[in-house]
Design a protein around this motif. Structure first.
Motif, PDB file in Angstrom:
ATOM      1  N   UNK A 412      77.974  18.587 -70.865  1.00 26.90           N
ATOM      2  CA  UNK A 412      77.333  19.904 -70.848  1.00 26.90           C
ATOM      3  C   UNK A 412      75.825  19.849 -71.088  1.00 26.90           C
ATOM      4  N   UNK A 413      75.329  19.088 -72.076  1.00 29.08           N
ATOM      5  CA  UNK A 413      73.876  19.074 -72.276  1.00 29.08           C
ATOM      6  C   UNK A 413      73.108  18.564 -71.060  1.00 29.08           C
ATOM      7  N   UNK A 414      73.738  17.716 -70.257  1.00 32.76           N
ATOM      8  CA  UNK A 414      73.074  17.235 -69.048  1.00 32.76           C
ATOM      9  C   UNK A 414      72.675  18.390 -68.149  1.00 32.76           C
ATOM     10  N   UNK A 415      73.574  19.390 -68.014  1.00 34.18           N
ATOM     11  CA  UNK A 415      73.307  20.552 -67.171  1.00 34.18           C
ATOM     12  C   UNK A 415      72.583  21.648 -67.939  1.00 34.18           C
ATOM     13  N   UNK A 416      73.050  21.951 -69.146  1.00 31.84           N
ATOM     14  CA  UNK A 416      72.494  23.075 -69.895  1.00 31.84           C
ATOM     15  C   UNK A 416      71.030  22.836 -70.276  1.00 31.84           C
ATOM     16  N   UNK A 417      70.674  21.570 -70.513  1.00 32.92           N
ATOM     17  CA  UNK A 417      69.289  21.260 -70.875  1.00 32.92           C
ATOM     18  C   UNK A 417      68.577  20.441 -69.800  1.00 32.92           C
ATOM     19  N   UNK A 418      69.227  20.312 -68.628  1.00 37.10           N
ATOM     20  CA  UNK A 418      68.559  19.767 -67.441  1.00 37.10           C
ATOM     21  C   UNK A 418      67.987  18.374 -67.681  1.00 37.10           C
ATOM     22  N   UNK A 419      68.762  17.489 -68.323  1.00 39.07           N
ATOM     23  CA  UNK A 419      68.236  16.151 -68.617  1.00 39.07           C
ATOM     24  C   UNK A 419      68.779  15.074 -67.682  1.00 39.07           C
ATOM     25  N   UNK A 420      69.740  15.429 -66.796  1.00 35.97           N
ATOM     26  CA  UNK A 420      70.311  14.401 -65.934  1.00 35.97           C
ATOM     27  C   UNK A 420      69.329  13.963 -64.852  1.00 35.97           C
ATOM     28  N   UNK A 421      68.271  14.758 -64.591  1.00 36.90           N
ATOM     29  CA  UNK A 421      67.284  14.402 -63.579  1.00 36.90           C
ATOM     30  C   UNK A 421      66.177  13.512 -64.121  1.00 36.90           C
ATOM     31  N   UNK A 422      66.116  13.373 -65.421  1.00 36.83           N
ATOM     32  CA  UNK A 422      65.076  12.569 -66.072  1.00 36.83           C
ATOM     33  C   UNK A 422      65.762  11.408 -66.779  1.00 36.83           C
ATOM     34  N   UNK A 423      65.824  10.259 -66.119  1.00 39.28           N
ATOM     35  CA  UNK A 423      66.586   9.138 -66.667  1.00 39.28           C
ATOM     36  C   UNK A 423      65.986   8.630 -67.974  1.00 39.28           C
ATOM     37  N   UNK A 424      64.665   8.684 -68.114  1.00 38.92           N
ATOM     38  CA  UNK A 424      64.049   8.235 -69.365  1.00 38.92           C
ATOM     39  C   UNK A 424      64.459   9.138 -70.525  1.00 38.92           C
ATOM     40  N   UNK A 425      64.412  10.434 -70.298  1.00 40.38           N
ATOM     41  CA  UNK A 425      64.800  11.386 -71.340  1.00 40.38           C
ATOM     42  C   UNK A 425      66.292  11.258 -71.628  1.00 40.38           C
ATOM     43  N   UNK A 426      67.090  11.128 -70.574  1.00 39.09           N
ATOM     44  CA  UNK A 426      68.538  10.989 -70.748  1.00 39.09           C
ATOM     45  C   UNK A 426      68.873   9.745 -71.558  1.00 39.09           C
ATOM     46  N   UNK A 427      68.223   8.643 -71.229  1.00 44.24           N
ATOM     47  CA  UNK A 427      68.484   7.402 -71.951  1.00 44.24           C
ATOM     48  C   UNK A 427      68.047   7.492 -73.406  1.00 44.24           C
ATOM     49  N   UNK A 428      66.966   8.202 -73.651  1.00 42.38           N
ATOM     50  CA  UNK A 428      66.489   8.357 -75.024  1.00 42.38           C
ATOM     51  C   UNK A 428      67.471   9.197 -75.838  1.00 42.38           C
ATOM     52  N   UNK A 429      67.951  10.303 -75.238  1.00 41.52           N
ATOM     53  CA  UNK A 429      68.900  11.172 -75.940  1.00 41.52           C
ATOM     54  C   UNK A 429      70.203  10.434 -76.207  1.00 41.52           C
ATOM     55  N   UNK A 430      70.659   9.672 -75.211  1.00 43.17           N
ATOM     56  CA  UNK A 430      71.970   9.027 -75.308  1.00 43.17           C
ATOM     57  C   UNK A 430      71.854   7.542 -75.665  1.00 43.17           C
ATOM     58  N   UNK A 431      70.800   7.187 -76.384  1.00 44.51           N
ATOM     59  CA  UNK A 431      70.591   5.775 -76.731  1.00 44.51           C
ATOM     60  C   UNK A 431      71.715   5.221 -77.592  1.00 44.51           C
ATOM     61  N   UNK A 432      72.414   6.084 -78.328  1.00 41.16           N
ATOM     62  CA  UNK A 432      73.519   5.632 -79.182  1.00 41.16           C
ATOM     63  C   UNK A 432      74.885   5.867 -78.545  1.00 41.16           C
ATOM     64  N   UNK A 433      74.893   6.246 -77.267  1.00 39.89           N
ATOM     65  CA  UNK A 433      76.171   6.637 -76.654  1.00 39.89           C
ATOM     66  C   UNK A 433      77.090   5.453 -76.397  1.00 39.89           C
TER      67      UNK A 433
END
Length: 589
Positions: A412-433
């Motif tokens: 959900x956060x990928x769509x709701x906060x539009x982070x799936x288009x920014x791989x750097x931001x996505x990787x930073x958010x999900x660094x512990x995933x």
């Protein structure tokens, strides 16, 4: 046949005007108004508004895309039904319906999701797109797509008018395959891949309201009071049994969509691949539903063997892409189709924007492919594990809760906060995933083992999953629009903590169900290594179950709400075991 004629050149030609193609055209026009767009489709308006297409159920991610990204919120609320979540009825379909374990919602919650009539929605999208300047060739079949040999050249699309057989050619900088399971480009390029050939489906529509509320006598007041005002009707209702599930979806146009989906190892496709056989199959496995269909003639019957598939690639730096069913098809159990449309369409819009600015790179395209295909693979794997749990209400409920929370927390956060288009931001958010994916992989195997060994001693009547405080917490935290990067990082870390606790709670419940003699050992440890849970006690020490790597927290905030719904608590099961053990020892003496 008439000679081919040269036609216009467009920025984008979308081959296929179904939900994926129409929403992409709308999103492109809203984002880049001066873009020239042509859609080509074999069907003419008006499209049938009953018995047209499945894919009528949306969940939060796909609903967010439709409502907020392409701005259909007011339209959906006015013209289609609100959805009261997915509702699951487990257990024996031949038992009294009110006795089946039920997992669902008691009332509507924001953010909304919808039950959409695909015919009405696609009719209206064609109208909206035409008003916005998108050209549409109807009654035309795409015959060939000749991809440009060089990056600066144009693609050439050959089409034929279905009625006159007249052919035409259009050219485009970008070409999108949205022609559904025809999968024109994937097959042409040798990219198509199966997911699993053991899953099949058939479905049909009937006129009128078919309401699961009517499956239970009004004398069963307690059952009806669980969900006031007969609102179960507005859920996507799943009737679940060993290796199968059935959807019942209400449509605002006055019809009901019904589908049978099953694993071939449990139910042969030949046993329900025609309406006559499906009726017989329902009479055997879901007789209450079958009786409600007596005398009804289906508006349309369709079937799809081996429905799940994927691809080696769906986006190309050479300016082509595949979307919707022309891209991948995971599994419909959690209604993810519109989610995938939203992610793919938004990625394409981003690529076309970058291309117009001269900034599109192969690295960007490869990252989009990798994200989409890994995401699709993980969803498919999770869903297909579900079929082995569908016959057990306890295990099925725990797995649905786990999967639902995972979707809210990580998708959900990928769509709701539009982070799936920014791989750097996505990787930073999900660094512990990474630790979460190791955990969920362990838990998914655990569910399958548990379903095979469950004693059936723990039962329940109804679980309103949003009445569970930790579930509500995760939903409210993760289904918010436009969270900042720092907020998303903190959300993600908090999510992982809850999943660590939930995995341990699920493990304790399973031990109580299967091997209560081990409960004291597990409970006395207090805090466990969630990444080492197993139903083999011989593996516990070796795997480090009793050597957690995190600080202890109170598991009761997870365990207590869960077991408050059970017919028997964990401690009562332990006492029962100890009493039985003492009786046996006394007899031996």
């Amino acid at each position: 046949m008439n000679d081919k004629k040269n036609d216009k050149t467009y920025d984008v030609v979308i081959c296929g005007a179904g939900l994926a193609g129409l929403t992409l055209a709308r999103q492109l026009k809203q984002t880049i108004p001066d873009l020239s767009i042509l859609t080509i489709d074999k069907l003419n308006r008006p499209l049938p508004e009953i018995a047209f297409k499945v894919g009528e159920s949306t969940v939060e991610v796909g609903a967010c895309y439709l409502a907020n990204i392409i701005h259909l919120k007011d339209y959906l609320e006015k013209n289609h039904y609100p959805k009261l979540g997915i509702r699951y009825f487990f257990g024996d379909g031949c038992d009294a319906f009110q006795k089946r374990p039920e997992l669902g919602l008691s009332r509507f919650h924001a953010p909304e999701s919808y039950q959409v009539d695909r015919g009405k929605l696609e009719n209206d999208l064609r109208k909206f797109n035409s008003e916005d300047g998108v050209e549409l060739l109807e009654n035309c079949s795409v015959k060939e797509i000749n991809l440009a040999e060089n990056n600066g050249d144009l693609h050439q699309i050959t089409y034929s008018k279905i009625d006159t057989k007249e052919t035409g050619i259009v050219k485009a900088k970008w070409v999108i395959d949205s022609m559904g399971r025809r999968r024109f480009l994937q097959k042409k390029l040798g990219l198509a891949q199966p997911n699993n050939d053991r899953y099949n489906a058939s479905w049909f529509w009937v006129d009128g309201r078919l309401d699961v509320t009517d499956f239970v006598s009004q004398n069963e007041q307690e059952w009806h009071d669980r969900v006031p005002e007969k609102n179960r009707y507005f859920s996507t209702n799943h009737l679940c049994g060993d290796g199968y599930w059935i959807w019942i979806i209400p449509l605002s146009t006055g019809a009901t969509s019904i589908g049978i989906v099953a694993h071939e190892d449990y139910h042969s496709f030949e046993s329900y691949h025609s309406y006559e056989k499906a009726s017989q199959w329902l009479t055997k496995h879901e007789p209450i539903l079958a009786s409600c269909l007596t005398g009804k003639t289906p508006k349309k019957f369709m079937k799809m063997p081996k429905y799940s598939y994927t691809s080696d690639k769906i986006f190309s730096f050479d300016r082509w892409a595949c979307i919707g069913d022309a891209a991948t098809f995971p599994d419909p159990f959690y209604s993810p189709a519109t989610d995938f449309i939203g992610f793919a369409n938004s990625s394409i819009v981003n690529m076309i924007e970058l291309d117009r600015q001269g900034q599109l790179t192969e690295k960007t395209v490869n990252a989009a492919n990798r994200f989409f295909l890994i995401y699709q693979k993980s969803i498919t794997k999770s869903i297909q594990t579900m079929y082995h749990c569908l016959g057990n209400g306890l295990v099925g409920t725990m797995k649905v809760i786990w999967d639902t929370l995972a979707a809210w927390s990580f998708s959900a956060p990928l769509m709701f906060s539009d982070i799936y288009l920014d791989s750097q931001k996505r990787n930073k958010v999900y660094s512990k995933s990474g630790q979460f994916f190791l955990l969920t992989n362990r838990v998914q195997h655990f569910f399958r083992d548990w379903s095979e060994k469950s004693s059936g001693k723990i039962s329940f009547g109804f679980v309103d999953y949003l009445a569970l405080p930790f579930v509500k917490e995760l939903r409210e935290r993760n289904l918010q629009l436009n969270r900042s990067e720092e907020e998303l990082i903190q959300d993600h870390l908090a999510n992982i903590e809850i999943f660590e606790e939930l995995a341990q709670a699920i493990f304790i419940i399973a031990i109580a169900d299967i091997m209560p003699e081990q409960l004291n050992k597990v409970l006395s440890a207090g805090w466990l290594n969630a990444w080492a849970i197993s139903l083999d006690p011989n593996e516990w020490e070796k795997g480090g179950l009793f050597k957690p790597k995190s600080s202890p927290r109170d598991l009761q905030r997870i365990l207590d709400p869960l077991q408050s719904n059970f017919s028997i608590t964990i401690l009562e099961l332990e006492r029962q075991f100890l009493d039985t053990k003492q009786e046996k020892e006394t007899l031996c003496l």
